[in-house]
Scaffold this motif. Structure first.
Motif, PDB file in Angstrom:
ATOM      1  N   ALA A  10       0.828  -1.203   0.000  1.00  0.00           N
ATOM      2  CA  ALA A  10       0.000   0.000   0.000  1.00  0.00           C
ATOM      3  C   ALA A  10       0.870   1.263   0.000  1.00  0.00           C
ATOM      4  O   ALA A  10       0.545   2.253  -0.661  1.00  0.00           O
ATOM      5  N   ARG A  11       1.960   1.229   0.741  1.00  0.00           N
ATOM      6  CA  ARG A  11       2.857   2.381   0.821  1.00  0.00           C
ATOM      7  C   ARG A  11       4.004   2.298  -0.178  1.00  0.00           C
ATOM      8  O   ARG A  11       4.790   3.235  -0.314  1.00  0.00           O
ATOM      9  N   SER A  12       4.122   1.135  -0.843  1.00  0.00           N
ATOM     10  CA  SER A  12       5.151   0.908  -1.856  1.00  0.00           C
ATOM     11  C   SER A  12       6.548   1.140  -1.290  1.00  0.00           C
ATOM     12  O   SER A  12       7.389   1.819  -1.881  1.00  0.00           O
ATOM     13  N   ARG A  13       6.793   0.523  -0.122  1.00  0.00           N
ATOM     14  CA  ARG A  13       8.111   0.651   0.507  1.00  0.00           C
ATOM     15  C   ARG A  13       8.266  -0.417   1.581  1.00  0.00           C
ATOM     16  O   ARG A  13       7.304  -1.066   2.002  1.00  0.00           O
ATOM     17  N   TYR A  14       9.503  -0.623   2.024  1.00  0.00           N
ATOM     18  CA  TYR A  14       9.768  -1.490   3.160  1.00  0.00           C
ATOM     19  C   TYR A  14       9.505  -0.721   4.451  1.00  0.00           C
ATOM     20  O   TYR A  14       9.831   0.469   4.563  1.00  0.00           O
ATOM     21  N   THR A  15       8.933  -1.405   5.441  1.00  0.00           N
ATOM     22  CA  THR A  15       8.750  -0.812   6.760  1.00  0.00           C
ATOM     23  C   THR A  15       9.227  -1.786   7.822  1.00  0.00           C
ATOM     24  O   THR A  15       9.040  -3.006   7.698  1.00  0.00           O
ATOM     25  N   GLY A  16       9.847  -1.267   8.873  1.00  0.00           N
ATOM     26  CA  GLY A  16      10.330  -2.105   9.958  1.00  0.00           C
ATOM     27  C   GLY A  16       9.219  -2.463  10.924  1.00  0.00           C
ATOM     28  O   GLY A  16       8.219  -1.751  11.036  1.00  0.00           O
ATOM     29  N   ASP A  17       9.409  -3.566  11.645  1.00  0.00           N
ATOM     30  CA  ASP A  17       8.370  -4.021  12.571  1.00  0.00           C
ATOM     31  C   ASP A  17       8.544  -3.462  13.979  1.00  0.00           C
ATOM     32  O   ASP A  17       7.777  -3.805  14.872  1.00  0.00           O
ATOM     33  N   SER A  18       9.551  -2.616  14.192  1.00  0.00           N
ATOM     34  CA  SER A  18       9.721  -1.988  15.507  1.00  0.00           C
ATOM     35  C   SER A  18      10.657  -0.793  15.373  1.00  0.00           C
ATOM     36  O   SER A  18      11.275  -0.579  14.318  1.00  0.00           O
ATOM     37  N   ASP A  19      10.769  -0.015  16.463  1.00  0.00           N
ATOM     38  CA  ASP A  19      11.694   1.116  16.501  1.00  0.00           C
ATOM     39  C   ASP A  19      12.938   0.767  17.311  1.00  0.00           C
ATOM     40  O   ASP A  19      13.596   1.650  17.877  1.00  0.00           O
ATOM     41  N   ALA A  20      13.284  -0.507  17.341  1.00  0.00           N
ATOM     42  CA  ALA A  20      14.401  -0.974  18.177  1.00  0.00           C
ATOM     43  C   ALA A  20      15.717  -0.299  17.807  1.00  0.00           C
ATOM     44  O   ALA A  20      16.538  -0.005  18.688  1.00  0.00           O
ATOM     45  N   PHE A  21      15.950  -0.052  16.527  1.00  0.00           N
ATOM     46  CA  PHE A  21      17.218   0.561  16.133  1.00  0.00           C
ATOM     47  C   PHE A  21      17.264   2.044  16.489  1.00  0.00           C
ATOM     48  O   PHE A  21      18.341   2.582  16.775  1.00  0.00           O
ATOM     49  N   GLU A  22      16.125   2.715  16.473  1.00  0.00           N
ATOM     50  CA  GLU A  22      16.091   4.102  16.934  1.00  0.00           C
ATOM     51  C   GLU A  22      16.419   4.173  18.423  1.00  0.00           C
ATOM     52  O   GLU A  22      17.165   5.053  18.870  1.00  0.00           O
ATOM     53  N   LYS A  23      15.865   3.226  19.187  1.00  0.00           N
ATOM     54  CA  LYS A  23      16.163   3.193  20.621  1.00  0.00           C
ATOM     55  C   LYS A  23      17.634   2.874  20.871  1.00  0.00           C
ATOM     56  O   LYS A  23      18.265   3.452  21.758  1.00  0.00           O
ATOM     57  N   LEU A  24      18.190   1.961  20.063  1.00  0.00           N
ATOM     58  CA  LEU A  24      19.609   1.623  20.212  1.00  0.00           C
ATOM     59  C   LEU A  24      20.474   2.846  19.927  1.00  0.00           C
ATOM     60  O   LEU A  24      21.436   3.122  20.671  1.00  0.00           O
ATOM     61  N   ALA A  25      20.150   3.581  18.880  1.00  0.00           N
ATOM     62  CA  ALA A  25      20.924   4.770  18.543  1.00  0.00           C
ATOM     63  C   ALA A  25      20.848   5.808  19.668  1.00  0.00           C
ATOM     64  O   ALA A  25      21.848   6.464  19.994  1.00  0.00           O
ATOM     65  N   ALA A  26      19.673   5.953  20.270  1.00  0.00           N
ATOM     66  CA  ALA A  26      19.519   6.903  21.372  1.00  0.00           C
ATOM     67  C   ALA A  26      20.335   6.474  22.581  1.00  0.00           C
ATOM     68  O   ALA A  26      20.963   7.312  23.256  1.00  0.00           O
ATOM     69  N   GLU A  27      20.337   5.178  22.870  1.00  0.00           N
ATOM     70  CA  GLU A  27      21.138   4.665  23.982  1.00  0.00           C
ATOM     71  C   GLU A  27      22.626   4.869  23.717  1.00  0.00           C
ATOM     72  O   GLU A  27      23.394   5.244  24.609  1.00  0.00           O
ATOM     73  N   ASN A  28      23.040   4.626  22.479  1.00  0.00           N
ATOM     74  CA  ASN A  28      24.447   4.815  22.122  1.00  0.00           C
ATOM     75  C   ASN A  28      24.875   6.273  22.257  1.00  0.00           C
ATOM     76  O   ASN A  28      26.004   6.565  22.679  1.00  0.00           O
TER      77      ASN A  28
END
Length: 284
Positions: free
Chosen positions: A262-280
């Motif tokens: 529907a959006r014609s793109r890949y989407t991730g199933d969570s924001d885990a990498f955003e949280k990892l980047a914030a922790e880093n």
């Protein structure tokens, strides 16, 4: 300008379905003055000049030029730095990819860093070599100072499609900052899947590393789900230090990207990498 030339080792993951194999075929680093296979009258320098039009040999084994063609940043918006006023290349990183059932050539040029920019400028170019070679698209993929194809440089995501993986980094004596960008080719243009940021550090008492793996999964879609896993490991250095090391540990952080028709793109199933980047970021 220092150029680090990376070589990548062939690696394969055994996965269900023949086209779901990760094929980390070696990135090549041909001399720019050599002919493109199948095109005796075209050199890699001719292809490079489609990105940096005034590029020419400088007499010292490098190729010098000035302003590259205008291009967007792969992540969009105001992302990215500025190219330096002059560039100097020893060669380019070359990778053959499948896109829309057709074979294309991708070339990555790390053009260096402008004096007033915190990031480098790296052009990822896509070429059609059927008939007279032509440039299809070019984007800046730098997210840090130095940019390369990652290992694996590409991952099969469909019967006739590959995803491309690049990485940008900088480091000091005990820290290593890495930004990894997942890219797909659609309608002969580069499109981002995601950018993932990791951080390694080595102190007297311990070292903490964040290693990344990529996997294409079986699925019903013409675009395979992509699973990316970061293994975050803390280990004692075994050295005698003023501070006690943290307890050894290891855990995985994973995100699976699925094709959203529907959006014609890949989407991730969570924001885990955003949280990892914030922790880093808190450890910088």
């Amino acid at each position: 300008m220092i150029r680090a030339l990376l070589r990548f080792v062939l690696g394969c993951l055994l996965l269900p379905g023949l086209w779901l194999t990760a094929h980390a075929q070696a990135v090549s680093f041909p001399e720019l003055n050599t002919a493109v296979p199948g095109h005796a009258d075209t050199t890699y320098l001719d292809l490079a000049r489609m990105v940096v039009p005034d590029l020419k040999a400088d007499g010292e084994g490098f190729y010098a030029g000035t302003t590259p063609i205008e291009m967007r940043h792969i992540l969009g918006g105001d992302q990215g730095g500025s190219p330096p006023p002059t560039v100097s290349l020893p060669n380019a990183a070359v990778l053959t990819v499948n896109a829309g059932g057709k074979q294309r050539l991708a070339m990555l040029f790390d053009l260096g860093q402008a004096q007033d920019s915190a990031e480098g400028f790296a052009a990822l170019a896509l070429y059609d070599l059927d008939g007279k070679p032509r440039l299809l698209d070019a984007v800046d993929v730098a997210t840090d100072q130095s940019t390369y194809f990652r290992e694996p440089a590409k991952l099969r995501i469909g019967p006739g499609d590959d995803a491309i993986i690049t990485m940008s980094m900088h480091f000091n004596s005990n820290q290593n900052y890495v930004g990894t960008v997942l890219i797909m080719v659609r309608n002969d243009r580069f499109e981002p899947i995601d950018a993932i940021y990791t951080f390694d550090e080595k102190l007297c008492a311990y070292k903490r590393t964040q290693d990344m793996t990529f996997e294409a999964l079986a699925g019903d879609s013409s675009h395979a789900p992509l699973k990316v896993t970061v293994t975050d490991t803390t280990a004692s250095s075994g050295e005698s230090c003023d501070e006690a090391p943290p307890e050894p540990s290891s855990h995985e952080v994973s995100v699976t990207y699925r094709w959203d028709a529907a959006r014609s793109r890949y989407t991730g199933d969570s924001d885990a990498f955003e949280k990892l980047a914030a922790e880093n970021a808190k450890r910088f």
